[in-house]
Scaffold this motif. Sequence first.
Motif, PDB file in Angstrom:
ATOM      1  N   GLU A 118     -51.700  14.091 -27.583  1.00  0.00           N
ATOM      2  CA  GLU A 118     -51.539  15.538 -27.395  1.00  0.00           C
ATOM      3  C   GLU A 118     -52.948  16.126 -27.270  1.00  0.00           C
ATOM      4  O   GLU A 118     -53.606  16.430 -28.256  1.00  0.00           O
ATOM      5  N   TRP A 128     -49.163  19.662 -24.659  1.00  0.00           N
ATOM      6  CA  TRP A 128     -49.516  18.813 -23.501  1.00  0.00           C
ATOM      7  C   TRP A 128     -49.629  17.373 -23.994  1.00  0.00           C
ATOM      8  O   TRP A 128     -50.616  17.006 -24.617  1.00  0.00           O
ATOM      9  N   HIS A 129     -48.594  16.581 -23.729  1.00  0.00           N
ATOM     10  CA  HIS A 129     -48.526  15.205 -24.205  1.00  0.00           C
ATOM     11  C   HIS A 129     -48.758  14.264 -23.028  1.00  0.00           C
ATOM     12  O   HIS A 129     -47.961  14.233 -22.095  1.00  0.00           O
ATOM     13  N   GLY A 130     -49.859  13.509 -23.095  1.00  0.00           N
ATOM     14  CA  GLY A 130     -50.228  12.679 -21.955  1.00  0.00           C
ATOM     15  C   GLY A 130     -50.362  11.207 -22.271  1.00  0.00           C
ATOM     16  O   GLY A 130     -50.662  10.821 -23.401  1.00  0.00           O
ATOM     17  N   TYR A 176     -48.121  13.543 -17.799  1.00  0.00           N
ATOM     18  CA  TYR A 176     -47.958  14.575 -18.821  1.00  0.00           C
ATOM     19  C   TYR A 176     -46.514  15.042 -18.944  1.00  0.00           C
ATOM     20  O   TYR A 176     -45.810  15.183 -17.952  1.00  0.00           O
TER      21      TYR A 176
END
Length: 106
Positions: A13, A18-20, A33
């Motif tokens: 995060e 926003w988790h990538g 993402y």
Amino acid sequence: MPFVDTSSLRVIERLPGWHGRYFHSPSMTFAHYDFVRGSSIHEHFHPQEEVYEVVEGELEITIDGVTEVARPGMVAIVPSDVPHSVKALTDDRAIIVDYPVRGEFG
């Protein structure tokens, strides 16, 4: 590394919502993402060219003062050193590619 299973990559995060998942080729950085509605990336710039491809949902992307809503099938191209920002209008998914490599990712 000719094949990458992105589902096996660690989720980071980078900013709230926003988790990538990140990986690199010899010359590019790839980010897959998942965004939470309402999350955003502040205006910033960097030396890498950056391409956003929306897979699901809608992102409001501002590039050098011009704002568009990007939907699936749409691509936004950010030239190097140009100010840009992003806001997630829905829960969504996108693939972001940077050239050349961004060493701070991944």
